[in-house]
Design a protein around this motif. Structure first.
Motif, PDB file in Angstrom:
ATOM      1  N   GLY A  35      -0.810  -4.296 -49.655  1.00 51.68           N
ATOM      2  CA  GLY A  35      -0.720  -5.228 -48.535  1.00 51.68           C
ATOM      3  C   GLY A  35      -1.953  -5.334 -47.666  1.00 51.68           C
ATOM      4  N   THR A  36      -3.092  -4.817 -48.148  1.00 50.30           N
ATOM      5  CA  THR A  36      -4.307  -4.838 -47.332  1.00 50.30           C
ATOM      6  C   THR A  36      -5.331  -5.851 -47.836  1.00 50.30           C
ATOM      7  N   GLY A  37      -4.998  -6.554 -48.905  1.00 53.63           N
ATOM      8  CA  GLY A  37      -5.947  -7.523 -49.450  1.00 53.63           C
ATOM      9  C   GLY A  37      -7.090  -6.894 -50.210  1.00 53.63           C
ATOM     10  N   GLU A  38      -6.905  -5.663 -50.664  1.00 53.42           N
ATOM     11  CA  GLU A  38      -7.932  -4.946 -51.411  1.00 53.42           C
ATOM     12  C   GLU A  38      -7.969  -5.443 -52.854  1.00 53.42           C
ATOM     13  N   ARG A  39      -9.098  -6.025 -53.228  1.00 54.87           N
ATOM     14  CA  ARG A  39      -9.224  -6.619 -54.557  1.00 54.87           C
ATOM     15  C   ARG A  39      -9.573  -5.559 -55.596  1.00 54.87           C
ATOM     16  N   VAL A  40      -8.956  -5.675 -56.758  1.00 53.07           N
ATOM     17  CA  VAL A  40      -9.250  -4.744 -57.849  1.00 53.07           C
ATOM     18  C   VAL A  40     -10.396  -5.295 -58.697  1.00 53.07           C
ATOM     19  N   ASP A  41     -10.912  -4.450 -59.555  1.00 49.28           N
ATOM     20  CA  ASP A  41     -11.956  -4.838 -60.506  1.00 49.28           C
ATOM     21  C   ASP A  41     -11.298  -5.670 -61.611  1.00 49.28           C
ATOM     22  N   ASP A  90       0.626 -11.732 -57.662  1.00 49.07           N
ATOM     23  CA  ASP A  90       1.389 -11.361 -56.479  1.00 49.07           C
ATOM     24  C   ASP A  90       0.489 -11.525 -55.260  1.00 49.07           C
ATOM     25  N   VAL A  91       0.989 -12.208 -54.230  1.00 49.12           N
ATOM     26  CA  VAL A  91       0.181 -12.417 -53.018  1.00 49.12           C
ATOM     27  C   VAL A  91       1.018 -12.108 -51.788  1.00 49.12           C
ATOM     28  N   SER A  92       0.354 -11.618 -50.743  1.00 46.61           N
ATOM     29  CA  SER A  92       1.038 -11.379 -49.478  1.00 46.61           C
ATOM     30  C   SER A  92       0.145 -11.772 -48.301  1.00 46.61           C
ATOM     31  N   SER A  93      -0.844 -10.925 -47.980  1.00 44.47           N
ATOM     32  CA  SER A  93      -1.629 -11.145 -46.759  1.00 44.47           C
ATOM     33  C   SER A  93      -2.433 -12.447 -46.767  1.00 44.47           C
ATOM     34  N   ALA A  94      -2.860 -12.919 -47.934  1.00 39.79           N
ATOM     35  CA  ALA A  94      -3.701 -14.124 -47.989  1.00 39.79           C
ATOM     36  C   ALA A  94      -2.929 -15.417 -47.739  1.00 39.79           C
ATOM     37  N   VAL A  95      -1.613 -15.342 -47.657  1.00 37.40           N
ATOM     38  CA  VAL A  95      -0.825 -16.545 -47.351  1.00 37.40           C
ATOM     39  C   VAL A  95      -0.153 -16.403 -45.981  1.00 37.40           C
ATOM     40  N   GLU A  96      -0.839 -15.683 -45.089  1.00 41.09           N
ATOM     41  CA  GLU A  96      -0.325 -15.472 -43.737  1.00 41.09           C
ATOM     42  C   GLU A  96      -1.242 -16.073 -42.683  1.00 41.09           C
ATOM     43  N   SER A  97      -0.650 -16.473 -41.564  1.00 41.03           N
ATOM     44  CA  SER A  97      -1.429 -16.910 -40.401  1.00 41.03           C
ATOM     45  C   SER A  97      -1.693 -15.729 -39.477  1.00 41.03           C
TER      46      SER A  97
END
Length: 198
Positions: free
Chosen positions: A125-131, A168-175
């Motif tokens: 949930g922190t928007g940490e992108r994987v390789d 799967d997405v969470s934080s990037a679709v938030e205001s």
């Protein structure tokens, strides 16, 4: 082949409706400590109108069996998503699908991956992108759900690079943390569906 799309961390009815209207295949409700945390009773209310073709996912992290049993009884999810090791101590009925979470850095070429699994960064949930290059090698070994740092701006490229079974997405679709933005949800789904796979 179309990629499964999950919108995670839903906390209000408008967000659930937006995810369904946009064409999401799964909606996630977080029971672990997070700005998106909900109770089993709240999740049950929010998911009461979710159509049968959309999977309702209980997202947990290191729950006790008692905590899981409460979510199971009150929310009755279609899927349980939690760290892979958690399943060793949880009583999960056969009717509930399992999406074990594997984190980048803890997976090697020798790791026995299950048929379906979620792959993300070290902190949910922190928007940490994987390789993506590394993720692509694991995606060939099962039905990977790719998470971490995905947004409408990069999900098309992520799908084309990694070829996961789902995203799967969470934080990037938030205001704001825990507050989903219907327009961002719609944009993410459109971008994910536009990916071209060989």
């Amino acid at each position: 082949m179309t990629t499964m799309i999950k919108i995670c961390g839903l906390t209000d009815k408008a967000a659930v409706t937006a995810a369904i209207d946009a064409g999401a295949d799964a909606v996630g409700f977080v029971f672990a400590k997070s700005p998106r945390q909900v109770t089993a009773a709240v999740a049950a209310t929010l998911a009461s109108d979710v159509p049968a073709h959309v999977q309702r996912v209980a997202v947990m992290r290191h729950p006790s069996n008692a905590e899981w049993q409460e979510v199971l009884a009150r929310f009755a999810p279609d899927v349980l998503q939690t760290d892979a090791d958690d399943f060793l101590q949880l009583d999960v009925p056969a009717k509930v699908e399992r999406w074990p979470v594997y984190r980048e850095g803890a997976v090697t070429a020798d790791t026995a991956l299950p048929a379906t699994f979620l792959y993300e960064g070290s902190n949910s949930g922190t928007g940490e992108r994987v390789d993506w290059g590394l993720a692509a090698t694991y995606a060939r070994r099962g039905r990977m759900i790719l998470a971490g740092g995905l947004s409408a701006a990069n999900v098309t490229a992520a799908i084309e690079s990694v070829a996961p079974w789902g995203v799967d997405v969470s934080s990037a679709v938030e205001s704001a943390p825990g507050m989903k933005d219907p327009a961002k949800i719609a944009a993410f789904v459109i971008a994910a569906k536009s990916a071209k796979l060989n």
